[in-house]
Enzyme design. Structure first.
Site, PDB file in Angstrom:
ATOM      1  N   ASP A 183      -9.299  -5.105  -6.257  1.00  0.00           N
ATOM      2  CA  ASP A 183      -8.642  -3.998  -5.640  1.00  0.00           C
ATOM      3  C   ASP A 183      -9.597  -2.615  -6.125  1.00  0.00           C
ATOM      4  OD1 ASP A 183      -7.301  -2.064  -3.548  1.00  0.00           O
ATOM      5  OD2 ASP A 183      -5.285  -2.035  -4.885  1.00  0.00           O
ATOM      6  N   HIS A 231      -7.066  -5.200  -1.392  1.00  0.00           N
ATOM      7  CA  HIS A 231      -6.019  -4.035  -1.210  1.00  0.00           C
ATOM      8  C   HIS A 231      -4.439  -5.281  -0.989  1.00  0.00           C
ATOM      9  CE1 HIS A 231      -3.289  -0.839  -0.742  1.00  0.00           C
ATOM     10  NE2 HIS A 231      -3.638  -0.118   0.006  1.00  0.00           N
ATOM     11  N   SER A 269       1.287  -1.104   0.030  1.00  0.00           N
ATOM     12  CA  SER A 269       0.011   0.118   0.080  1.00  0.00           C
ATOM     13  C   SER A 269       1.064   1.243   0.340  1.00  0.00           C
ATOM     14  CB  SER A 269      -1.016   0.307   1.469  1.00  0.00           C
ATOM     15  OG  SER A 269      -2.362   1.279   1.244  1.00  0.00           O
TER      16      SER A 269
END
Length: 387
Positions: A308, A364, A93
């Site tokens: 995601d 994600h 991320s």
């Protein structure tokens, strides 16, 4: 985040846990099966990490990278038996804004003769934020491709907003009108994994449920089983990490952290709308660092969960294509236990190689959603085997 519970040796036994009494089980898909892993709570203030002065909590993308590099040098000095081990830097991320800087610092340090020399081999990024404008702008196109926005609405929004949905002139009525419709279409979608339930603000705050508790030995309290929401799983980490017995077992220095929190809001980044207290987001893009690393003897593995919408695969593919690398092996499926696990393409440039993969159905924080597939991926990649 609670990444150690996705790829570390233990995870929660969700089927046999209560909110105030979570139990652990061995993680059959732990990355420790194929690698030694150092988990770093950084910058100071994240997880159990802390600083000794208020000023020391003030940091930035570049300072965070520098401090991590300094930590790794000191750690390897204290543990010289690991100096010959191949070193890979991994992140998920937002760490896409920090990890490439760390990797560049390591290569630069080796070339400058810094001690100890690190056996850096490359880096791995999972759904990485890389270009803060391009990655976020790609959400609109992704939502259209996934049938969350109609073609008509997408084309109108793209034209009226000139393909820029972040820095919007509030007086531009056509653009803002389209974006209001877009927001209405997407407001109940769970961006982390678009197929999973969106819980909004209906899920009870965990601190309200555990306030005043100092032990896991209280009478069991359970979360509602229906409707299931992924946020429920995270509450077990809140309770477990704040248990005094657990902190003692982890040798957390008493008095340094009054409460463990999964997300420290003083560092929160909200894509240009952040009021972070302690963090300066001074790297708008790390594409330049990736490009610089293409001139090193370096391997890169970039992965995207294809469900995601926080950092959609379309944005990741866009910046990878901008590197103008040579395609070594074209787009094709990769398999786990005979089933398509996603798709992959590999690139080269002199002594640099980049493998890009999608993971089918992953969100994600990829290994959280598809642990078997991610373990198979890194096992093959570390071994220089085809995916």
């Amino acid at each position: 985040m609670v990444l150690p519970f996705f790829v570390g040796p233990f995870t929660f036994n969700y089927a046999d846990s209560y909110l105030n009494k979570p139990t652990l089980v061995l993680n059959p898909y732990s990355w420790t099966k194929v690698a030694n892993i150092i988990f770093i709570d950084q910058p100071a203030g994240c997880g159990f990490s802390y600083a000794k002065t208020p000023e020391a909590y003030n940091t930035s993308d570049t300072i965070s990278a520098t401090l991590t590099y300094d930590f790794l040098r000191k750690w390897l000095m204290d543990h010289p038996k690991f100096l010959d081990n191949p070193l890979y830097i991994c992140g998920v991320s937002y760490m896409g804004m920090v990890v490439p800087i760390i990797v560049q610092d390591i290569y630069d340090g080796n070339e400058a003769g810094n001690e100890p020399p690190m056996n850096i081999q490359g880096y791995m990024l999972v759904n990485p934020l890389t270009d803060k404008n391009s990655d976020v702008n790609s959400r609109i196109k992704y939502a259209n491709r996934m049938a969350l926005l109609s073609d008509e609405l997408y084309e109108s929004t793209k034209a009226n907003c000139r393909d820029n949905y972040i820095q919007v002139d509030p007086d531009d009525r056509l653009c803002t009108s389209d974006l209001r419709v877009v927001d209405k279409c997407l407001e109940n979608i769970y961006f982390q994994q678009i197929l999973e339930p969106f819980c909004g603000t209906t899920v009870a705050e965990p601190n309200l449920l555990i306030r005043g508790r100092s032990s896991l030995e209280e009478n069991p309290i359970d979360l509602p089983r229906e409707p299931w929401c992924r946020e429920h799983n995270y509450y077990y980490a809140d309770v477990w990490a704040n248990d005094i017995a657990v902190q003692n077992a982890l040798h957390i220095l008493e008095g340094t952290k009054t409460e463990w929190v999964r997300c420290n809001k003083t560092f929160e980044y909200s894509f240009g709308r952040s009021a972070a207290i302690s963090y300066t987001f001074n790297a708008p893009s790390t594409v330049g660092y990736h490009r610089s690393l293409t001139y090193k003897n370096c391997r890169a593995l970039i992965t995207s969960g294809d469900h995601d919408m926080v950092v959609p695969h379309l944005g990741t593919e866009k910046w990878i294509n901008s590197l103008n690398l040579t395609v070594e092996s074209g787009w094709k499926p990769w398999f786990v236990e005979g089933q398509v696990a996603g798709y992959t393409v590999s690139y080269t440039h002199n002594n640099y190689s980049l493998t890009y993969t999608t993971v089918k159905g992953a969100g994600h924080t990829g290994p959280e959603y598809k642990p078997k597939e991610y373990l198979a991926m890194i096992d093959r990649w570390f071994a220089y085997s085809p995916l």
